[in-house]
Enzyme design. Structure first.
Site, mmCIF file in Angstrom:
data_model
loop_
_atom_site.group_PDB
_atom_site.id
_atom_site.type_symbol
_atom_site.label_atom_id
_atom_site.label_comp_id
_atom_site.label_asym_id
_atom_site.label_seq_id
_atom_site.Cartn_x
_atom_site.Cartn_y
_atom_site.Cartn_z
ATOM 1 N N HIS A 21 0.854 -1.204 0.000
ATOM 2 C CA HIS A 21 0.000 0.000 0.000
ATOM 3 C C HIS A 21 0.886 1.249 0.000
ATOM 4 C CE1 HIS A 21 -3.083 -2.701 2.191
ATOM 5 N NE2 HIS A 21 -3.665 -2.373 1.064
ATOM 6 N N LYS A 45 -15.733 -7.648 6.326
ATOM 7 C CA LYS A 45 -14.445 -8.360 6.354
ATOM 8 C C LYS A 45 -14.002 -8.671 7.785
ATOM 9 C CE LYS A 45 -11.275 -7.561 2.893
ATOM 10 N NZ LYS A 45 -10.283 -6.767 2.131
ATOM 11 N N ARG A 94 -2.156 -5.878 -8.136
ATOM 12 C CA ARG A 94 -1.005 -6.705 -7.755
ATOM 13 C C ARG A 94 -0.797 -7.858 -8.725
ATOM 14 N NH1 ARG A 94 -3.398 -8.422 -2.353
ATOM 15 N NH2 ARG A 94 -5.162 -8.242 -3.750
ATOM 16 N N SER A 132 -3.133 -8.306 3.185
ATOM 17 C CA SER A 132 -3.230 -8.133 4.636
ATOM 18 C C SER A 132 -3.571 -9.458 5.328
ATOM 19 C CB SER A 132 -4.280 -7.077 4.966
ATOM 20 O OG SER A 132 -3.906 -5.855 4.379
HETATM 21 N N1 COA Z 1 -0.130 -4.147 -1.694
HETATM 22 C C1 COA Z 1 -0.424 -5.165 -0.885
HETATM 23 N N2 COA Z 1 -1.673 -5.581 -0.625
HETATM 24 C C2 COA Z 1 -2.665 -4.927 -1.217
HETATM 25 C C3 COA Z 1 -2.432 -3.840 -2.068
HETATM 26 C C4 COA Z 1 -1.095 -3.462 -2.301
HETATM 27 N N3 COA Z 1 -0.794 -2.465 -3.112
HETATM 28 N N4 COA Z 1 -3.616 -3.397 -2.519
HETATM 29 C C5 COA Z 1 -4.552 -4.170 -1.956
HETATM 30 N N5 COA Z 1 -3.974 -5.086 -1.169
HETATM 31 C C6 COA Z 1 -4.650 -6.172 -0.443
HETATM 32 C C7 COA Z 1 -5.280 -5.715 0.831
HETATM 33 O O1 COA Z 1 -4.388 -5.830 1.903
HETATM 34 C C8 COA Z 1 -6.451 -6.664 0.941
HETATM 35 O O2 COA Z 1 -6.039 -7.872 1.518
HETATM 36 P P1 COA Z 1 -7.068 -8.791 2.308
HETATM 37 O O3 COA Z 1 -8.257 -9.011 1.441
HETATM 38 O O4 COA Z 1 -6.263 -10.018 2.562
HETATM 39 O O5 COA Z 1 -7.427 -8.045 3.556
HETATM 40 C C9 COA Z 1 -6.838 -6.945 -0.508
HETATM 41 O O6 COA Z 1 -5.716 -6.605 -1.250
HETATM 42 C C10 COA Z 1 -7.968 -6.077 -1.024
HETATM 43 O O7 COA Z 1 -8.069 -4.984 -0.190
HETATM 44 P P2 COA Z 1 -8.426 -3.483 -0.399
HETATM 45 O O8 COA Z 1 -7.587 -2.817 -1.414
HETATM 46 O O9 COA Z 1 -8.422 -2.876 0.936
HETATM 47 O O10 COA Z 1 -9.797 -3.581 -1.007
HETATM 48 P P3 COA Z 1 -11.071 -4.083 -0.330
HETATM 49 O O11 COA Z 1 -11.602 -5.064 -1.303
HETATM 50 O O12 COA Z 1 -10.936 -4.503 1.072
HETATM 51 O O13 COA Z 1 -11.915 -2.746 -0.270
HETATM 52 C C11 COA Z 1 -13.131 -0.891 -1.122
HETATM 53 C C12 COA Z 1 -12.312 -2.136 -1.403
HETATM 54 C C13 COA Z 1 -13.089 -0.453 0.296
HETATM 55 C C14 COA Z 1 -12.534 0.188 -1.988
HETATM 56 C C15 COA Z 1 -14.581 -1.224 -1.579
HETATM 57 O O14 COA Z 1 -15.054 -2.320 -0.860
HETATM 58 C C16 COA Z 1 -15.509 -0.049 -1.419
HETATM 59 O O15 COA Z 1 -15.483 0.846 -2.223
HETATM 60 N N6 COA Z 1 -16.332 -0.077 -0.362
HETATM 61 C C17 COA Z 1 -17.306 1.000 -0.088
HETATM 62 C C18 COA Z 1 -18.716 0.575 -0.451
HETATM 63 C C19 COA Z 1 -18.939 0.687 -1.930
HETATM 64 O O16 COA Z 1 -18.869 1.742 -2.536
HETATM 65 N N7 COA Z 1 -19.254 -0.462 -2.544
HETATM 66 C C20 COA Z 1 -19.473 -0.542 -3.965
HETATM 67 C C21 COA Z 1 -18.195 -0.787 -4.690
HETATM 68 S S1 COA Z 1 -18.466 -1.089 -6.397
#
Ligand code: COA
Length: 166
Positions: A21, A45, A94, A132
């Site tokens: 990140h 989550k 990624r 994560s």
């Molecule tokens: N390096 C390492 N790990 C990374 C990374 C990076 N550059 N980018 C993402 N990750 C990992 C995260 O650690 C996470 O790991 P985990 O699933 O094991 O915990 C995974 O990739 C995905 O995480 P993240 O980027 O945090 O995305 P998410 O899927 O948890 O959340 C949101 C995405 C919050 C942006 C999305 O759910 C959202 O917009 N929510 C709001 C409600 C909404 O609008 N919903 C409609 C969406 S269409």
């Protein structure tokens, strides 16, 4: 006429923030006048760290950057982006398997507001396999996390799991 600020939003659960990140944030900063790192509550989550803890960790990790703001949100991402008068959502890619999910999310967000763009950055090679969830597993089992997270995040993880080792 005063130039409008080019504001980007980098959303995620950040449970916890990883070096992957941080890599996206550091490189993404070059694209915006202001980058808002937005912590999604992501109750579905069942995060290890609550929102206040995640905000606290992020503020500690990002305090050296002037063009960054850290906030949380608990609504539709696109509503939050609009509310912040931002123009762009920044996401990291990624591995190929990220693509389908990210593509879907970007398309839905574009349908909700065609005026807001999603920009993807490729994660640096060394961070491509990070997530994560894996880091939490390593922390829980007392493994070495130093190449995945900063020393402060490693400490917070050890405190959470009550790990004495390492
Ligand atoms: N390096 C390492 N790990 C990374 C990374 C990076 N550059 N980018 C993402 N990750 C990992 C995260 O650690 C996470 O790991 P985990 O699933 O094991 O915990 C995974 O990739 C995905 O995480 P993240 O980027 O945090 O995305 P998410 O899927 O948890 O959340 C949101 C995405 C919050 C942006 C999305 O759910 C959202 O917009 N929510 C709001 C409600 C909404 O609008 N919903 C409609 C969406 S269409």
């Amino acid at each position: 006429m005063a130039r409008l600020k080019n504001i980007g939003v980098y959303p995620g659960t950040f449970d916890p923030i990883t070096r992957g990140h941080l890599d996206i944030i550091e490189r993404g900063l070059k694209l915006f006048d202001l980058l808002i790192v937005a912590v999604a509550e992501s109750q579905s989550k069942a995060p290890l760290f609550n929102v206040e803890e995640r905000l606290d960790i992020l503020n500690h990790e990002l305090k050296k950057y002037k063009k960054i703001k850290v906030e949380s949100f608990d609504c539709l991402l696109i509503d939050y982006v609009r509310q912040k008068k931002a123009s762009t959502v920044l996401r990291g890619l990624r591995v190929i398997s990220d693509f389908e999910y990210e593509f879907q999310m970007a398309l839905i967000n574009r349908k909700l507001d065609p005026g807001i763009e999603t920009v993807f950055m490729m994660t640096s090679e060394s961070y491509a396999p990070l997530s994560s969830r894996f880091i939490k597993e390593i922390a829980r089992l007392g493994g070495d996390m130093n190449s995945f997270v900063t020393p402060n995040v490693a400490k917070r993880l050890k405190e959470k799991y009550g790990v004495k080792k390492g």
